[in-house]
Design a protein around this motif. Structure first.
Motif, PDB file in Angstrom:
ATOM      1  N   ALA A 165       7.159  -4.090 -10.386  1.00 37.07           N
ATOM      2  CA  ALA A 165       6.849  -5.516 -10.340  1.00 37.07           C
ATOM      3  C   ALA A 165       7.377  -6.188 -11.595  1.00 37.07           C
ATOM      4  N   LYS A 166       7.831  -7.416 -11.407  1.00 39.26           N
ATOM      5  CA  LYS A 166       8.176  -8.248 -12.567  1.00 39.26           C
ATOM      6  C   LYS A 166       8.052  -9.712 -12.176  1.00 39.26           C
ATOM      7  N   ARG A 167       7.461 -10.464 -13.086  1.00 39.21           N
ATOM      8  CA  ARG A 167       7.263 -11.914 -12.894  1.00 39.21           C
ATOM      9  C   ARG A 167       6.627 -12.234 -11.535  1.00 39.21           C
ATOM     10  N   GLY A 168       5.605 -11.486 -11.149  1.00 40.79           N
ATOM     11  CA  GLY A 168       4.882 -11.781  -9.914  1.00 40.79           C
ATOM     12  C   GLY A 168       5.591 -11.369  -8.639  1.00 40.79           C
ATOM     13  N   ARG A 169       6.689 -10.656  -8.771  1.00 40.34           N
ATOM     14  CA  ARG A 169       7.441 -10.196  -7.601  1.00 40.34           C
ATOM     15  C   ARG A 169       7.511  -8.679  -7.611  1.00 40.34           C
ATOM     16  N   VAL A 170       7.649  -8.100  -6.414  1.00 42.93           N
ATOM     17  CA  VAL A 170       7.757  -6.641  -6.302  1.00 42.93           C
ATOM     18  C   VAL A 170       9.103  -6.288  -5.676  1.00 42.93           C
ATOM     19  N   LEU A 171       9.544  -5.082  -5.942  1.00 43.88           N
ATOM     20  CA  LEU A 171      10.790  -4.587  -5.372  1.00 43.88           C
ATOM     21  C   LEU A 171      10.503  -4.042  -3.977  1.00 43.88           C
ATOM     22  N   LEU A 172      11.211  -4.573  -2.983  1.00 46.56           N
ATOM     23  CA  LEU A 172      11.071  -4.123  -1.601  1.00 46.56           C
ATOM     24  C   LEU A 172      12.442  -3.862  -1.007  1.00 46.56           C
ATOM     25  N   VAL A 173      12.501  -2.908  -0.083  1.00 49.82           N
ATOM     26  CA  VAL A 173      13.733  -2.633   0.669  1.00 49.82           C
ATOM     27  C   VAL A 173      13.416  -2.781   2.153  1.00 49.82           C
ATOM     28  N   LYS A 184      18.794  -4.043   3.072  1.00 47.79           N
ATOM     29  CA  LYS A 184      18.568  -5.125   2.122  1.00 47.79           C
ATOM     30  C   LYS A 184      17.545  -4.690   1.082  1.00 47.79           C
ATOM     31  N   ALA A 185      17.682  -5.207  -0.125  1.00 45.46           N
ATOM     32  CA  ALA A 185      16.712  -4.981  -1.197  1.00 45.46           C
ATOM     33  C   ALA A 185      16.521  -6.298  -1.927  1.00 45.46           C
ATOM     34  N   THR A 186      15.289  -6.566  -2.353  1.00 48.03           N
ATOM     35  CA  THR A 186      15.021  -7.830  -3.017  1.00 48.03           C
ATOM     36  C   THR A 186      13.765  -7.740  -3.873  1.00 48.03           C
ATOM     37  N   TRP A 187      13.667  -8.651  -4.823  1.00 51.11           N
ATOM     38  CA  TRP A 187      12.445  -8.874  -5.585  1.00 51.11           C
ATOM     39  C   TRP A 187      11.783 -10.073  -4.933  1.00 51.11           C
ATOM     40  N   ARG A 188      10.540  -9.929  -4.486  1.00 51.24           N
ATOM     41  CA  ARG A 188       9.854 -11.058  -3.853  1.00 51.24           C
ATOM     42  C   ARG A 188       8.350 -10.880  -3.913  1.00 51.24           C
ATOM     43  N   LYS A 189       7.633 -11.940  -3.578  1.00 48.94           N
ATOM     44  CA  LYS A 189       6.173 -11.858  -3.518  1.00 48.94           C
ATOM     45  C   LYS A 189       5.826 -10.942  -2.342  1.00 48.94           C
ATOM     46  N   PRO A 190       4.755 -10.138  -2.475  1.00 48.32           N
ATOM     47  CA  PRO A 190       4.471  -9.134  -1.454  1.00 48.32           C
ATOM     48  C   PRO A 190       3.737  -9.639  -0.210  1.00 48.32           C
ATOM     49  N   ARG A 191       3.538 -10.937  -0.076  1.00 47.74           N
ATOM     50  CA  ARG A 191       2.851 -11.466   1.112  1.00 47.74           C
ATOM     51  C   ARG A 191       3.798 -12.315   1.946  1.00 47.74           C
ATOM     52  N   ILE A 210      -0.540  -0.153   0.374  1.00 49.72           N
ATOM     53  CA  ILE A 210      -0.287  -0.191  -1.077  1.00 49.72           C
ATOM     54  C   ILE A 210      -0.427  -1.624  -1.597  1.00 49.72           C
ATOM     55  N   ARG A 211       0.200  -2.567  -0.894  1.00 43.75           N
ATOM     56  CA  ARG A 211       0.123  -3.979  -1.307  1.00 43.75           C
ATOM     57  C   ARG A 211      -1.326  -4.451  -1.367  1.00 43.75           C
ATOM     58  N   ASP A 212      -2.114  -4.122  -0.338  1.00 45.04           N
ATOM     59  CA  ASP A 212      -3.494  -4.616  -0.288  1.00 45.04           C
ATOM     60  C   ASP A 212      -4.363  -4.027  -1.388  1.00 45.04           C
ATOM     61  N   LYS A 213      -4.055  -2.793  -1.834  1.00 46.73           N
ATOM     62  CA  LYS A 213      -4.812  -2.169  -2.931  1.00 46.73           C
ATOM     63  C   LYS A 213      -4.379  -2.687  -4.294  1.00 46.73           C
ATOM     64  N   LEU A 214      -3.068  -2.824  -4.501  1.00 45.98           N
ATOM     65  CA  LEU A 214      -2.561  -3.228  -5.817  1.00 45.98           C
ATOM     66  C   LEU A 214      -2.492  -4.744  -6.014  1.00 45.98           C
ATOM     67  N   PHE A 215      -2.283  -5.478  -4.921  1.00 44.27           N
ATOM     68  CA  PHE A 215      -2.122  -6.939  -5.015  1.00 44.27           C
ATOM     69  C   PHE A 215      -3.058  -7.612  -4.013  1.00 44.27           C
ATOM     70  N   PRO A 216      -4.378  -7.515  -4.215  1.00 45.73           N
ATOM     71  CA  PRO A 216      -5.313  -8.067  -3.235  1.00 45.73           C
ATOM     72  C   PRO A 216      -5.176  -9.583  -3.120  1.00 45.73           C
TER      73      PRO A 216
END
Length: 127
Positions: A10-18, A100-107, A118-124
Motif C-alpha cells: 500500500a502507498k498513499r491510500g492505494r493498494v497494488l492489485l492485478v 493489468k496491474a494498478t495502484w488503486r483504492k481497494p473498494r 484480505i481487503r475486509d480485514k486490513l482495510f475495513p
C-alpha cells in the motif's frame, strides 16, 4: 505451510492489485507454492513472474489464513505478506495469467474471494 502466498503493498491510500485474464477479477498479487519453497520464496518468485520490474522492500508475514471462505465456500490456505516498500514500473510479466496491474483504492472493484477477505480485514469499511 500455506498453499499460496499473497502480497499486500500500500502507498498513499492505494493498494497494488492485478487483474486475472481468465475471469477479469482483481486480486492481490501472488500465487501457489512449488515443491519445497517457503511462503516468502513463493511470493518473491510469483512477483518476479507477474511483475518483473517491481521491487519490494522487507516482507513481513501478516497472517496465515486457513479457513473456508464464507461467501464462496472455497478453502483458503494463504500466507499474507505486507511489503514495507514497493516501487518500480508495473510491467506485466506473465501476460497469459495477468492482463493489468494498478495502484488503486481497494473498494468499488470486483475482487477474488480471497482478496475480498484480505481487503475486509486490513482495510475495513469506515462509517
Amino acid at each position: 505451510m500455506a498453499k499460496s502466498s499473497k502480497l499486500v503493498a500500500a502507498k498513499r491510500g492505494r493498494v497494488l492489485l492485478v487483474r486475472r485474464r481468465r475471469d477479469r477479477l482483481w486480486m492481490f498479487p501472488g500465487g501457489r507454492r512449488r515443491g519445497r519453497e517457503t511462503e516468502k520464496d513463493c511470493l518473491r518468485r510469483e512477483i518476479r513472474e507477474e511483475l518483473p520490474k517491481l521491487r519490494l522492500g522487507r516482507l513481513k508475514l501478516w497472517r496465515e489464513v486457513k479457513a473456508k471462505n464464507p461467501r464462496s465456500g472455497r478453502k483458503m490456505s494463504d500466507a499474507i505478506f505486507i511489503a514495507n516498500k514497493a516501487f518500480g514500473r508495473l510491467a506485466i510479466g506473465d501476460k497469459k495469467e495477468i492482463d493489468k496491474a494498478t495502484w488503486r483504492k481497494p473498494r468499488g472493484i470486483r475482487l477474488t474471494p480471497t482478496s475480498r477477505y484480505i481487503r475486509d480485514k486490513l482495510f475495513p469499511k469506515r462509517g
